[in-house]
Design a protein around this motif. Structure first.
Motif, short mmCIF file in Angstrom:
data_model
loop_
_atom_site.label_atom_id
_atom_site.label_comp_id
_atom_site.label_asym_id
_atom_site.label_seq_id
_atom_site.Cartn_x
_atom_site.Cartn_y
_atom_site.Cartn_z
N LYS A 61 73.87 40.06 -9.16
CA LYS A 61 72.41 40.02 -9.09
C LYS A 61 71.81 39.27 -10.27
N THR A 62 72.55 39.15 -11.35
CA THR A 62 72.03 38.42 -12.51
C THR A 62 72.29 36.92 -12.41
N GLU A 63 73.08 36.50 -11.41
CA GLU A 63 73.40 35.09 -11.26
C GLU A 63 72.16 34.31 -10.83
N GLU A 64 72.17 33.02 -11.12
CA GLU A 64 71.05 32.16 -10.71
C GLU A 64 70.96 32.08 -9.20
N MET A 70 79.02 41.46 0.26
CA MET A 70 80.10 41.97 -0.56
C MET A 70 81.38 41.17 -0.35
N LEU A 71 81.59 40.70 0.86
CA LEU A 71 82.78 39.91 1.14
C LEU A 71 82.79 38.64 0.30
N GLU A 72 81.64 37.99 0.16
CA GLU A 72 81.55 36.80 -0.67
C GLU A 72 81.79 37.13 -2.14
N ILE A 73 81.25 38.27 -2.57
CA ILE A 73 81.45 38.68 -3.96
C ILE A 73 82.93 38.89 -4.24
N ILE A 74 83.63 39.54 -3.29
CA ILE A 74 85.07 39.76 -3.45
C ILE A 74 85.81 38.44 -3.50
N VAL A 75 85.48 37.54 -2.57
CA VAL A 75 86.16 36.25 -2.51
C VAL A 75 85.92 35.46 -3.79
N SER A 188 79.13 29.33 -5.77
CA SER A 188 80.44 28.72 -5.62
C SER A 188 81.07 28.96 -4.28
N SER A 189 80.75 30.08 -3.59
CA SER A 189 81.41 30.34 -2.33
C SER A 189 80.48 30.81 -1.24
N SER A 190 79.17 30.74 -1.42
CA SER A 190 78.24 31.15 -0.37
C SER A 190 77.83 29.95 0.43
N GLU A 276 66.72 43.90 -1.42
CA GLU A 276 65.85 43.09 -2.23
C GLU A 276 66.50 41.73 -2.46
N ASN A 277 65.67 40.70 -2.64
CA ASN A 277 66.15 39.34 -2.84
C ASN A 277 66.89 38.81 -1.63
N GLU A 278 66.59 39.34 -0.44
CA GLU A 278 67.24 38.84 0.76
C GLU A 278 66.52 37.59 1.26
N GLY A 279 67.26 36.68 1.85
CA GLY A 279 66.67 35.46 2.40
C GLY A 279 66.35 35.65 3.86
#
Length: 650
Positions: A61-64, A70-75, A188-190, A276-279
């Motif tokens: 959440k602190t990333e730009e 969660m799957l992307e976060i894991i990857v 990087s991976s989204s 929150e912060n959803e697109g």
């Protein structure tokens, strides 16, 4: 047990990814092939805790450009670990990494990872588990120092096509660009569908997320604040929604600006509790291109209390286990596949009414055969269709042909009861979907028909749906005594509840129109009956005992189908010939079929009725006459009934 738990976590992880990406049709497809169960993880916070992702989630959440799933976060984390390991290895073996150029193997691996991302985004059927996905990533990382074998790459693509990671496989970057709209990278991976792509492909509109409006005051109808969300307490249903069968809408606060069109997602069981912060996501239209107009509200304690009062008379009363276990499951007995099974006593009035409307659809509106006898040999698909069409008719009639509400089980409590209210684990989990057209109602019921047919609480969901379609206040005004209840002693349906399903009004009587009684002192008591001829009729043993009078609006319905009220139990009697309901029907012998969902029937019961043959038996002992025959004689007064070698039901 551990393997099953891993599978449940993996499946929930994939569902969470699909919901974040707005892949609504993929979710619907997944739910068809891999239905949710009681052990499914329905809360994102729980899923995050189980996977020990709290630290990574806060860091993300602190990333730009924070990742959404969660799957992307894991990857991403796994890829970062691989990068660190590779950098450490290079620093040990090559003291001047600045002079190095990327190896061909590294470039190939990078291309493969990008290809896997495209495949994962487009998956529709076979969803990889977390373990299999992690294995794939490890294989990629371990192969970076090796030159890929063309044959192994080819086999890998074949495995994907066979279902390991089913989805479109791009043979080249040009072919990939030609097959799908352009993607805009974020992090990087989204990979995020661009606004222009959405507009071009699905008629995209913005949604307004208000789930965490207090913690995210900058959320607005556009940009990062846009997202579907579940209903929190105090959040009301909003405006028209895109036509997506069974999808989940947005909601707004009472004072928030109206939103003309809102996105939805068929993710009722996956709770969006941290969006929150959803697109903004793309809408998905139905195959016909039409768009649903839905209004969704979550259950609150005020509504739940009012429901329990009109159902039981008290907010501390609860549905019995007989009601909780009852749905509209069909029989698999040959010749009786049209029949709904009643598991235990109690909600027979609901089941008989629904059974009658299912038969109306099956026999006279959606016939699958020209033969009168073959028409009862219904397929599983046909009877499910007749079920959701029958439910649509019931609810639409209760809403005065103007609106209807469908109660849907979300799988989690939507409010925490306080004060004098007893939770029963059913009412508190309900979200209400309101529609303004019969077509939209049919679409919603078609999408959620499994909750009624095979899921838990199916009978309760319909009961609440029909009350809310009529509205609680109007149901109370329908009754002769506003304090009457819809469920009586021992969990039985009252006549008001049966009438609500049959004619759309919770009136207390079965005679035609209204009746005024002199209460003394110049006061009149108004007794309300059936206002118009109904599609489905009713015959009552109480009429035989002169306790009530069934009027012609129920006794002579539009279709030759009758709900039978006998010995505190409801069942169904019907004819295969629509001519029997004609006003000028010629009196001659005819057949009726009888079905009782509680009787554990093993074969059809066919009765032959001889309308005028029993006049000479007027002095017969009524105690020896089956109650069903006495009910039949309230319509055909001198009828003689032949059970055709079937043992009479006493």
């Amino acid at each position: 047990m551990m393997g099953k738990y891993v599978e449940e976590v993996s499946v929930s992880l994939v569902r969470e990814y699909l919901s974040r990406k707005g892949l609504k049709r993929t979710i619907s497809c997944m739910d068809e092939e891999l239905p949710r169960t009681d052990s499914s993880i329905n809360n994102r916070s729980d899923l995050r805790r189980i996977l020990h992702l709290e630290g990574l989630y806060k860091k993300n959440k602190t990333e730009e450009h924070p990742l959404k799933s969660m799957l992307e976060i894991i990857v991403k984390e796994r890829l970062n670990e691989g990068d660190k390991a590779r950098a450490h290895h290079h620093s040990d073996s090559q003291p001047h990494p600045s002079d190095q150029t990327p190896s061909r193997a590294t470039l190939d691996v990078s291309d493969n990872v990008k290809q896997d991302e495209r495949i994962l985004e487009g998956l529709h059927y076979d969803i990889p588990s977390q373990d299999s996905l992690t294995t794939e990533i490890k294989e990629e990382l371990n192969s970076e120092k090796k030159v890929p074998d063309p044959e192994s790459q080819k086999n890998r693509g074949n495995r994907m096509r066979r279902g390991i990671m089913a989805g479109p496989i791009a043979s080249s970057s040009q072919e990939s660009n030609r097959r799908r709209p352009s993607r805009k990278a974020s992090g990087s991976s989204s990979f995020r569908t661009t606004t222009e792509d959405c507009k071009d492909t699905t008629g995209w509109t913005n949604g307004f997320n208000t789930t965490h409006i207090k913690s995210n005051p900058s959320a607005s109808p556009e940009g990062e604040g846009s997202m579907f969300s579940h209903l929190n307490n105090g959040v009301l249903g909003s405006n028209g929604l895109e036509k997506i069968p069974g999808v989940k809408p947005q909601h707004r606060l009472k004072n928030s600006p109206p939103n003309p069109k809102v996105d939805e997602l068929h993710m009722l069981e996956m709770v969006l509790d941290d969006v929150e912060n959803e697109g903004s996501l793309c809408d998905v239209s139905t195959a016909s291109g039409a768009k649903l107009k839905l209004h969704r509200t979550s259950m609150d304690q005020i509504t739940a209390t009012a429901l329990k009062k009109i159902l039981f008379g008290s907010p501390i009363a609860c549905f019995t286990e007989e009601w909780k276990q009852q749905n509209f499951t069909f029989s698999d007995t040959l010749g009786l596949k049209y029949g709904i099974i009643q598991k235990k006593g109690g909600p027979c009035g609901i089941l008989a009414a629904v059974q009658a409307f299912v038969l109306q659809k099956l026999l006279f509106e959606e016939p699958s055969s020209d033969s009168q006898y073959e028409i009862l040999e219904v397929s599983n698909t046909e009877r499910t269709k007749c079920l959701y069409l029958a439910l649509a008719d019931i609810l639409w009639r209760a809403g005065d042909m103007k609106r209807a509400t469908v109660a849907v089980n979300t799988g989690r409590n939507l409010f925490t009861p306080i004060g004098r209210y007893k939770s029963d684990g059913v009412v508190e989990k309900i979200t209400c979907v309101t529609v303004d057209t019969l077509d939209d109602l049919t679409s919603v019921l078609k999408q959620h028909v499994r909750q009624f047919e095979t899921g838990p609480f199916g009978c309760i969901l319909l009961t609440i749906s029909v009350i809310l379609s009529r509205t609680i206040a109007v149901v109370q005004s329908d009754m002769d005594v506003p304090t009457s209840t819809l469920i009586g002693a021992h969990g039985y349906c009252t006549q008001e509840l049966v009438n609500l399903l049959l004619c759309g009004r919770a009136v207390s009587n079965v005679f035609d129109d209204e009746m005024k009684l002199d209460s003394g002192n110049g006061n009149l008591t108004l007794l309300k009956g059936i206002k118009a001829r109904c599609n489905i009729g009713l015959l009552s043993l109480f009429e035989h005992y002169n306790i009530c009078k069934v009027g012609s609006h129920l006794k002579t319905p539009k279709f030759p189908i009758w709900v039978i009220c006998s010995e505190s139990h409801f069942s169904v009697l019907f004819s295969l010939s629509e001519e029997l309901a004609a006003d000028r029907w010629k009196k001659k012998e005819f057949d009726l079929y009888y079905y009782d969902g509680l009787a554990n029937q093993q074969e059809p019961i066919r009765l032959t009725i001889y309308p005028d043959a029993a006049a000479q038996n007027d002095n017969a002992d009524n105690d020896l006459i089956p109650p069903l025959e006495l009910c039949i004689r309230t319509k055909w007064q001198n009828a003689l009934v032949s059970w055709n070698d079937t043992d009479p039901i006493l």
